[in-house]
Design a protein around this motif. Structure first.
Motif, PDB file in Angstrom:
ATOM      1  N   LYS A 111      27.073  49.070  36.517  1.00  0.00           N
ATOM      2  CA  LYS A 111      26.409  47.871  37.047  1.00  0.00           C
ATOM      3  C   LYS A 111      27.058  47.432  38.355  1.00  0.00           C
ATOM      4  CE  LYS A 111      29.282  44.524  34.540  1.00  0.00           C
ATOM      5  NZ  LYS A 111      29.311  43.462  33.524  1.00  0.00           N
ATOM      6  N   ALA A 112      26.259  46.760  39.177  1.00  0.00           N
ATOM      7  CA  ALA A 112      26.745  46.322  40.483  1.00  0.00           C
ATOM      8  C   ALA A 112      27.820  45.257  40.325  1.00  0.00           C
ATOM      9  CB  ALA A 112      25.577  45.770  41.299  1.00  0.00           C
ATOM     10  N   TRP A 113      28.752  45.241  41.271  1.00  0.00           N
ATOM     11  CA  TRP A 113      29.816  44.237  41.266  1.00  0.00           C
ATOM     12  C   TRP A 113      29.258  42.912  41.777  1.00  0.00           C
ATOM     13  CZ3 TRP A 113      35.366  44.968  40.634  1.00  0.00           C
ATOM     14  CH2 TRP A 113      35.695  46.230  40.144  1.00  0.00           C
ATOM     15  N   THR A 114      29.518  41.849  41.037  1.00  0.00           N
ATOM     16  CA  THR A 114      29.088  40.525  41.482  1.00  0.00           C
ATOM     17  C   THR A 114      30.095  39.973  42.482  1.00  0.00           C
ATOM     18  OG1 THR A 114      30.292  39.344  39.744  1.00  0.00           O
ATOM     19  CG2 THR A 114      28.053  40.104  39.226  1.00  0.00           C
ATOM     20  N   ASN A 115      29.667  38.983  43.259  1.00  0.00           N
ATOM     21  CA  ASN A 115      30.576  38.364  44.220  1.00  0.00           C
ATOM     22  C   ASN A 115      31.750  37.699  43.509  1.00  0.00           C
ATOM     23  OD1 ASN A 115      28.842  39.214  46.184  1.00  0.00           O
ATOM     24  ND2 ASN A 115      28.031  37.202  46.689  1.00  0.00           N
ATOM     25  N   GLU A 116      31.475  37.101  42.357  1.00  0.00           N
ATOM     26  CA  GLU A 116      32.543  36.434  41.601  1.00  0.00           C
ATOM     27  C   GLU A 116      33.591  37.450  41.143  1.00  0.00           C
ATOM     28  OE1 GLU A 116      33.190  33.752  37.519  1.00  0.00           O
ATOM     29  OE2 GLU A 116      31.227  34.619  37.999  1.00  0.00           O
ATOM     30  N   GLU A 117      33.116  38.597  40.669  1.00  0.00           N
ATOM     31  CA  GLU A 117      34.020  39.645  40.194  1.00  0.00           C
ATOM     32  C   GLU A 117      34.865  40.196  41.345  1.00  0.00           C
ATOM     33  OE1 GLU A 117      33.675  43.746  37.531  1.00  0.00           O
ATOM     34  OE2 GLU A 117      31.909  42.937  38.538  1.00  0.00           O
ATOM     35  N   LEU A 118      34.230  40.375  42.502  1.00  0.00           N
ATOM     36  CA  LEU A 118      34.949  40.880  43.666  1.00  0.00           C
ATOM     37  C   LEU A 118      35.991  39.872  44.149  1.00  0.00           C
ATOM     38  CD1 LEU A 118      34.981  43.393  45.469  1.00  0.00           C
ATOM     39  CD2 LEU A 118      33.352  42.250  46.979  1.00  0.00           C
ATOM     40  N   LYS A 119      35.632  38.585  44.129  1.00  0.00           N
ATOM     41  CA  LYS A 119      36.566  37.549  44.567  1.00  0.00           C
ATOM     42  C   LYS A 119      37.755  37.455  43.613  1.00  0.00           C
ATOM     43  CE  LYS A 119      36.775  32.830  46.318  1.00  0.00           C
ATOM     44  NZ  LYS A 119      35.992  31.611  46.650  1.00  0.00           N
ATOM     45  N   ASP A 120      37.507  37.570  42.322  1.00  0.00           N
ATOM     46  CA  ASP A 120      38.605  37.559  41.350  1.00  0.00           C
ATOM     47  C   ASP A 120      39.538  38.750  41.557  1.00  0.00           C
ATOM     48  OD1 ASP A 120      38.171  35.215  40.064  1.00  0.00           O
ATOM     49  OD2 ASP A 120      37.361  36.061  38.223  1.00  0.00           O
ATOM     50  N   SER A 121      38.963  39.878  41.937  1.00  0.00           N
ATOM     51  CA  SER A 121      39.775  41.070  42.206  1.00  0.00           C
ATOM     52  C   SER A 121      40.665  40.843  43.416  1.00  0.00           C
ATOM     53  CB  SER A 121      38.868  42.291  42.430  1.00  0.00           C
ATOM     54  OG  SER A 121      38.093  42.568  41.280  1.00  0.00           O
ATOM     55  N   VAL A 122      40.109  40.192  44.454  1.00  0.00           N
ATOM     56  CA  VAL A 122      40.895  39.889  45.657  1.00  0.00           C
ATOM     57  C   VAL A 122      42.028  38.924  45.310  1.00  0.00           C
ATOM     58  CG1 VAL A 122      40.844  38.733  47.907  1.00  0.00           C
ATOM     59  CG2 VAL A 122      39.052  40.372  47.300  1.00  0.00           C
ATOM     60  N   LYS A 123      41.731  37.895  44.508  1.00  0.00           N
ATOM     61  CA  LYS A 123      42.761  36.935  44.097  1.00  0.00           C
ATOM     62  C   LYS A 123      43.897  37.646  43.372  1.00  0.00           C
ATOM     63  CE  LYS A 123      39.874  32.788  43.571  1.00  0.00           C
ATOM     64  NZ  LYS A 123      39.309  31.834  42.582  1.00  0.00           N
ATOM     65  N   THR A 124      43.531  38.565  42.487  1.00  0.00           N
ATOM     66  CA  THR A 124      44.535  39.320  41.737  1.00  0.00           C
ATOM     67  C   THR A 124      45.370  40.180  42.672  1.00  0.00           C
ATOM     68  OG1 THR A 124      43.086  39.383  39.791  1.00  0.00           O
ATOM     69  CG2 THR A 124      44.877  40.995  39.881  1.00  0.00           C
ATOM     70  N   TYR A 125      44.719  40.818  43.623  1.00  0.00           N
ATOM     71  CA  TYR A 125      45.427  41.666  44.590  1.00  0.00           C
ATOM     72  C   TYR A 125      46.438  40.851  45.395  1.00  0.00           C
ATOM     73  CZ  TYR A 125      46.153  45.285  48.125  1.00  0.00           C
ATOM     74  OH  TYR A 125      46.711  46.229  48.947  1.00  0.00           O
ATOM     75  N   LEU A 126      46.025  39.676  45.844  1.00  0.00           N
ATOM     76  CA  LEU A 126      46.933  38.821  46.619  1.00  0.00           C
ATOM     77  C   LEU A 126      48.118  38.368  45.764  1.00  0.00           C
ATOM     78  CD1 LEU A 126      44.316  36.689  48.587  1.00  0.00           C
ATOM     79  CD2 LEU A 126      45.848  38.429  49.518  1.00  0.00           C
ATOM     80  N   TYR A 127      47.873  38.196  44.467  1.00  0.00           N
ATOM     81  CA  TYR A 127      48.976  37.842  43.568  1.00  0.00           C
ATOM     82  C   TYR A 127      49.979  39.000  43.477  1.00  0.00           C
ATOM     83  CZ  TYR A 127      51.571  36.389  39.442  1.00  0.00           C
ATOM     84  OH  TYR A 127      52.575  36.038  38.579  1.00  0.00           O
ATOM     85  N   PHE A 128      49.460  40.245  43.478  1.00  0.00           N
ATOM     86  CA  PHE A 128      50.342  41.416  43.458  1.00  0.00           C
ATOM     87  C   PHE A 128      51.273  41.422  44.678  1.00  0.00           C
ATOM     88  CE2 PHE A 128      47.069  44.156  40.940  1.00  0.00           C
ATOM     89  CZ  PHE A 128      47.417  43.486  39.777  1.00  0.00           C
ATOM     90  N   LEU A 129      50.813  40.854  45.786  1.00  0.00           N
ATOM     91  CA  LEU A 129      51.612  40.817  47.009  1.00  0.00           C
ATOM     92  C   LEU A 129      52.629  39.678  47.026  1.00  0.00           C
ATOM     93  CD1 LEU A 129      48.928  41.522  49.785  1.00  0.00           C
ATOM     94  CD2 LEU A 129      50.922  42.945  49.273  1.00  0.00           C
ATOM     95  N   SER A 130      52.494  38.752  46.103  1.00  0.00           N
ATOM     96  CA  SER A 130      53.325  37.554  46.123  1.00  0.00           C
ATOM     97  C   SER A 130      54.681  37.778  45.454  1.00  0.00           C
ATOM     98  CB  SER A 130      52.606  36.398  45.424  1.00  0.00           C
ATOM     99  OG  SER A 130      52.538  36.626  44.024  1.00  0.00           O
ATOM    100  N   HIS A 131      55.634  36.894  45.781  1.00  0.00           N
ATOM    101  CA  HIS A 131      56.954  36.944  45.149  1.00  0.00           C
ATOM    102  C   HIS A 131      56.857  36.578  43.669  1.00  0.00           C
ATOM    103  CE1 HIS A 131      58.987  37.695  48.888  1.00  0.00           C
ATOM    104  NE2 HIS A 131      58.459  36.619  49.452  1.00  0.00           N
ATOM    105  N   ASP A 132      55.861  35.751  43.329  1.00  0.00           N
ATOM    106  CA  ASP A 132      55.693  35.335  41.925  1.00  0.00           C
ATOM    107  C   ASP A 132      55.442  36.535  41.020  1.00  0.00           C
ATOM    108  OD1 ASP A 132      56.031  32.702  42.611  1.00  0.00           O
ATOM    109  OD2 ASP A 132      53.887  32.259  42.742  1.00  0.00           O
ATOM    110  N   PHE A 133      54.671  37.506  41.505  1.00  0.00           N
ATOM    111  CA  PHE A 133      54.371  38.693  40.699  1.00  0.00           C
ATOM    112  C   PHE A 133      55.647  39.469  40.392  1.00  0.00           C
ATOM    113  CE2 PHE A 133      53.192  43.283  40.612  1.00  0.00           C
ATOM    114  CZ  PHE A 133      52.521  43.274  39.392  1.00  0.00           C
ATOM    115  N   VAL A 134      56.516  39.588  41.388  1.00  0.00           N
ATOM    116  CA  VAL A 134      57.783  40.295  41.191  1.00  0.00           C
ATOM    117  C   VAL A 134      58.664  39.547  40.202  1.00  0.00           C
ATOM    118  CG1 VAL A 134      59.871  41.141  42.325  1.00  0.00           C
ATOM    119  CG2 VAL A 134      57.672  41.262  43.509  1.00  0.00           C
TER     120      VAL A 134
END
Length: 330
Positions: A114-137
């Protein structure tokens, strides 16, 4: 081969099936070997979401195998944009005609396609940015935990989110930014998705959307086009106004770093390429950890470089290795 390669208006190869008849069984086998030798990572091609080519009990994505085989057969670099895959496509038909099996993935459910929704894509971006943060480490969490959470929320496999994170890495690479280690950029993504991902990155970081990634992607695609015609360009380019985020920088830090360099690039150790009108050696100051990525504006995080090395540190193939060497040296 002597036969000219013709293209349709959408950039795809015309008469592909006739052209593909030059591919032999040996060509497919050699393409599989090359695919393995290149660590299953072929530029412009992504992972197959629905079908597998089966050979010696192992599975392979049909499209890059066909692309590699055709490239060798016609002596022309065939990229993903030059043809489509799927049941009934010239790609699948030729592979099957040569006696190879192509099967639907066992885990390729309807929800996976199924096609990716905008909400799903935005949540993925949020998660990715968290991976880059010091909090994730500091949290000592694993990426897989977040993939599983997204999987439960949207009904897609956790592996699909790992692939999507690699797409986001590709957008970061287009933007000249550092991407998450372990999530090597993958290009199998549409121009519309590139634009959306950059938009969501800007929203999440509370910064203006500049639409740079899709522009760089178009440049990349044009560079790959061996039949590109000289463009007319624009005599009166359109103007647009965007607000930008500017970080306050210390003039004293820049001056101190330039003095420390004594007119010599701290990256390649070559003298400054020229002198300015006030007879000073011209060097540029680069932040080893970029300000946008949370870096500090301190002498320890700055290096004086020649213009060439400055671009190398932003866009070079081994920029991360070189950056770490400079960090350790300073």
């Amino acid at each position: 081969m002597s036969q000219p390669i013709l293209f349709e208006k959408n950039g795809r190869i015309a008469g592909l099936y006739e052209l593909s008849k030059t591919i032999t069984e040996e060509d497919i086998i050699n393409a599989i070997k090359e695919f393995e030798e290149r660590d299953r990572d072929i530029e412009s091609y992504g992972n197959s979401s629905g079908y597998d080519l089966i050979y010696n009990g192992l599975t392979y994505p049909p499209k890059p195998i066909f692309g590699l085989a055709l490239s060798k057969a016609i002596d022309f670099t065939v990229t993903s944009k030059h043809f489509s895959g799927g049941i009934g496509s010239p790609c699948f038909r030729r592979i099957q005609k040569l006696g190879f099996n192509i099967e639907a993935k066992k885990d390729a459910s309807l929800s996976e396609r199924k096609a990716w929704t905008n909400e799903e894509l935005k949540d993925s971006v949020k998660t990715y940015l968290y991976f880059l943060s010091h909090d994730f480490v500091q949290d000592k969490a694993t990426k897989k935990q977040f993939y599983n959470e997204l999987s439960l929320k949207y009904g897609r496999s956790s592996k699909a989110y790992e692939f999507r994170m690699q797409n986001i890495s590709f957008v970061f690479e287009l933007l000249g930014r550092n991407w998450v280690k372990g999530l090597k950029p993958k290009q199998n993504i549409t121009n519309n998705q590139i634009t959306l991902i950059e938009k969501y990155i800007a929203e999440c970081e509370n910064k203006p959307f500049e639409n740079l990634a899709s522009f760089e992607m178009e440049v990349k695609q044009s560079l790959d086009d061996e039949h590109i015609q000289k463009p007319t360009g624009s005599q009166k380019p359109k103007q647009s106004t965007v607000s930008t985020v500017v970080y306050e920088r210390s003039a004293k830090v820049k001056a101190w770093v330039l003095k420390r360099a004594k007119g010599v690039c701290e990256c390649c150790n070559s003298p400054a390429p020229f002198e300015t009108s006030d007879n000073r050696p011209f060097l540029e100051v680069h932040h080893l950890v970029r300000l946008v990525d949370g870096g500090s504006d301190t002498p320890e995080n700055c290096v004086a470089t020649c213009p060439n090395c400055h671009r190398l540190l932003h866009f070079g193939k081994n920029k991360d290795v070189l950056t770490n060497q400079l960090i350790n040296r300073l």
